[in-house]
Each structure stands twice: as structure tokens, then as C-alpha cells.
Design a protein around this motif. Structure first.
Motif, PDB file in Angstrom:
ATOM      1  N   LEU A 177       0.828  -1.200   0.000  1.00 53.66           N
ATOM      2  CA  LEU A 177       0.000   0.000   0.000  1.00 53.66           C
ATOM      3  C   LEU A 177       0.864   1.251   0.000  1.00 53.66           C
ATOM      4  O   LEU A 177       0.475   2.275  -0.557  1.00 53.66           O
ATOM      5  N   ASP A 178       2.032   1.194   0.621  1.00 53.08           N
ATOM      6  CA  ASP A 178       2.922   2.351   0.734  1.00 53.08           C
ATOM      7  C   ASP A 178       4.339   1.921   0.381  1.00 53.08           C
ATOM      8  O   ASP A 178       5.062   1.375   1.214  1.00 53.08           O
ATOM      9  N   ALA A 179       4.743   2.185  -0.858  1.00 49.16           N
ATOM     10  CA  ALA A 179       6.072   1.766  -1.313  1.00 49.16           C
ATOM     11  C   ALA A 179       7.197   2.445  -0.537  1.00 49.16           C
ATOM     12  O   ALA A 179       8.305   1.915  -0.476  1.00 49.16           O
ATOM     13  N   SER A 180       6.931   3.578   0.088  1.00 54.24           N
ATOM     14  CA  SER A 180       7.984   4.251   0.849  1.00 54.24           C
ATOM     15  C   SER A 180       8.369   3.452   2.100  1.00 54.24           C
ATOM     16  O   SER A 180       9.403   3.714   2.709  1.00 54.24           O
ATOM     17  N   ALA A 181       7.580   2.449   2.459  1.00 56.86           N
ATOM     18  CA  ALA A 181       7.866   1.608   3.623  1.00 56.86           C
ATOM     19  C   ALA A 181       8.668   0.362   3.242  1.00 56.86           C
ATOM     20  O   ALA A 181       8.775  -0.579   4.029  1.00 56.86           O
ATOM     21  N   VAL A 182       9.269   0.359   2.062  1.00 58.55           N
ATOM     22  CA  VAL A 182      10.001  -0.806   1.584  1.00 58.55           C
ATOM     23  C   VAL A 182      11.138  -1.207   2.519  1.00 58.55           C
ATOM     24  O   VAL A 182      11.501  -2.381   2.600  1.00 58.55           O
ATOM     25  N   GLY A 183      11.703  -0.276   3.263  1.00 61.25           N
ATOM     26  CA  GLY A 183      12.774  -0.600   4.197  1.00 61.25           C
ATOM     27  C   GLY A 183      12.347  -1.607   5.240  1.00 61.25           C
ATOM     28  O   GLY A 183      13.127  -2.488   5.632  1.00 61.25           O
ATOM     29  N   VAL A 184      11.119  -1.515   5.692  1.00 60.10           N
ATOM     30  CA  VAL A 184      10.580  -2.479   6.666  1.00 60.10           C
ATOM     31  C   VAL A 184      10.531  -3.870   6.034  1.00 60.10           C
ATOM     32  O   VAL A 184      10.937  -4.861   6.645  1.00 60.10           O
ATOM     33  N   VAL A 185      10.058  -3.932   4.808  1.00 59.80           N
ATOM     34  CA  VAL A 185       9.950  -5.211   4.099  1.00 59.80           C
ATOM     35  C   VAL A 185      11.340  -5.804   3.873  1.00 59.80           C
ATOM     36  O   VAL A 185      11.558  -6.996   4.093  1.00 59.80           O
ATOM     37  N   ARG A 186      12.284  -4.969   3.453  1.00 59.97           N
ATOM     38  CA  ARG A 186      13.653  -5.447   3.223  1.00 59.97           C
ATOM     39  C   ARG A 186      14.272  -6.002   4.499  1.00 59.97           C
ATOM     40  O   ARG A 186      14.965  -7.017   4.477  1.00 59.97           O
ATOM     41  N   ALA A 187      14.035  -5.345   5.619  1.00 65.06           N
ATOM     42  CA  ALA A 187      14.608  -5.802   6.892  1.00 65.06           C
ATOM     43  C   ALA A 187      14.076  -7.186   7.253  1.00 65.06           C
ATOM     44  O   ALA A 187      14.831  -8.069   7.670  1.00 65.06           O
ATOM     45  N   VAL A 188      12.779  -7.392   7.094  1.00 69.13           N
ATOM     46  CA  VAL A 188      12.193  -8.706   7.397  1.00 69.13           C
ATOM     47  C   VAL A 188      12.709  -9.752   6.418  1.00 69.13           C
ATOM     48  O   VAL A 188      13.093 -10.856   6.820  1.00 69.13           O
ATOM     49  N   ARG A 189      12.730  -9.412   5.115  1.00 66.75           N
ATOM     50  CA  ARG A 189      13.222 -10.358   4.109  1.00 66.75           C
ATOM     51  C   ARG A 189      14.643 -10.787   4.436  1.00 66.75           C
ATOM     52  O   ARG A 189      14.975 -11.968   4.364  1.00 66.75           O
ATOM     53  N   THR A 190      15.491  -9.833   4.803  1.00 72.63           N
ATOM     54  CA  THR A 190      16.880 -10.145   5.133  1.00 72.63           C
ATOM     55  C   THR A 190      16.973 -11.099   6.312  1.00 72.63           C
ATOM     56  O   THR A 190      17.823 -11.992   6.328  1.00 72.63           O
ATOM     57  N   GLN A 191      16.101 -10.956   7.284  1.00 72.69           N
ATOM     58  CA  GLN A 191      16.090 -11.846   8.443  1.00 72.69           C
ATOM     59  C   GLN A 191      15.592 -13.242   8.085  1.00 72.69           C
ATOM     60  O   GLN A 191      16.031 -14.222   8.665  1.00 72.69           O
ATOM     61  N   MET A 192      14.676 -13.340   7.149  1.00 75.25           N
ATOM     62  CA  MET A 192      14.001 -14.616   6.898  1.00 75.25           C
ATOM     63  C   MET A 192      14.606 -15.433   5.759  1.00 75.25           C
ATOM     64  O   MET A 192      14.468 -16.648   5.747  1.00 75.25           O
ATOM     65  N   LEU A 193      15.260 -14.790   4.795  1.00 77.33           N
ATOM     66  CA  LEU A 193      15.864 -15.527   3.691  1.00 77.33           C
ATOM     67  C   LEU A 193      17.313 -15.871   4.012  1.00 77.33           C
ATOM     68  O   LEU A 193      18.015 -15.075   4.632  1.00 77.33           O
ATOM     69  N   PRO A 194      17.765 -17.038   3.590  1.00 80.81           N
ATOM     70  CA  PRO A 194      19.164 -17.417   3.821  1.00 80.81           C
ATOM     71  C   PRO A 194      20.112 -16.459   3.099  1.00 80.81           C
ATOM     72  O   PRO A 194      19.757 -15.891   2.060  1.00 80.81           O
TER      73      PRO A 194
END
Length: 142
Positions: free
Chosen positions: A92-109
Motif C-alpha cells: 500500500l505504501d512503497a515508501s515503507a520498503v525498508g521495513v519489508v527489506r529488513a524482514v526479508r533479510t532476516q528470513m531468507l538465507p
């Protein structure tokens, strides 16, 4: 051509071409060299196994649940994160991509940086959802 081998038997190459700025947590190109099984995972949303919303109003909690759901869907098809070649993000808000990147980094090998697209949308299937993510994977032939 800058190539990085993935830890799945060499079936997938992540390529970051010269002249393109490196992507933070994604590859510009992912090439699949060997026969394998294509796994397409529908967009996953932040519902738990009972169908309840996880993290109302909380993008980090919703993203974590989405990645948990993606992992479960991949596993059901005999795939792992290492097999994922593309992720599609709908926010909904592309400016919040940093939050998504942080979670992805934690969850993906480490070393798993699939090709990716992020699209800002005006709404998702439910008004209380903030993110949806779909995946494409290739499982090498046995």
C-alpha cells in the motif's frame, strides 16, 4: 557479467549486469540453466493458519507472516528459499520498503537474492492488509 552461484546445485544463477546499480536484496537477472520443476506461489497475505489477520496496522508483523506463509507454501511443493528466482511485492505504501527489506533479510538465507518487483497498490483483497507477496521458484530435476 557478474554471476553469483546459488547453493542449489548451480541450477540458478543470479546475474548483476555491468552498468546497473546493484539492487538492495535482489538480483537484476536470474537465469535457470537446468531442467527443473516450476513452482508458482500465489500472492500470500498476513493470515495465520486459522484465517486470522496477523499484525493489524503493523507492516513488520504482516510481512513476517507473509514470509512465513510463503515458506510453508514452498515447502508444500518441495521447494526451499534457495529455489526462489523471483518475488513480487504489492504494498500500500512503497515508501515503507525498508521495513519489508529488513524482514526479508532476516528470513531468507544469505546469498538468496531473487529477482524482484515492487508495486504500490491502492488496495488489496482486504482493507486491513498492508502487503502481499508472490513467488516463483525452480526446483532442480532429481
Amino acid at each position: 557479467m557478474n554471476e553469483q552461484q546459488r547453493p542449489n546445485g548451480g541450477a540458478v544463477r543470479q546475474i548483476n549486469a555491468p552498468g546497473l546499480a546493484p539492487g538492495p536484496g535482489y538480483s537484476h537477472v536470474v537465469s535457470v540453466d537446468v531442467p527443473g520443476r516450476l513452482v508458482v506461489v500465489s500472492g500470500q497475505i498476513a493470515l495465520d493458519g486459522e484465517g486470522n489477520l496477523v499484525g493489524p496496522g503493523d507492516l513488520e508483523a504482516q510481512t513476517r507472516q507473509v514470509f512465513t506463509n510463503l515458506e510453508a507454501a514452498l515447502a508444500a511443493a518441495g521447494a526451499r528459499w534457495e529455489h526462489v528466482i523471483r518475488l513480487g511485492y504489492f504494498l500500500l505504501d512503497a515508501s515503507a520498503v525498508g521495513v519489508v527489506r529488513a524482514v526479508r533479510t532476516q528470513m531468507l538465507p544469505d546469498g538468496v537474492d531473487p529477482a524482484a518487483s515492487l508495486i504500490q497498490v491502492s488496495g488489496l483483497v482486504r482493507d486491513d492488509l498492508l502487503i502481499e507477496v508472490e513467488a516463483l521458484a525452480v526446483v532442480p530435476a532429481a
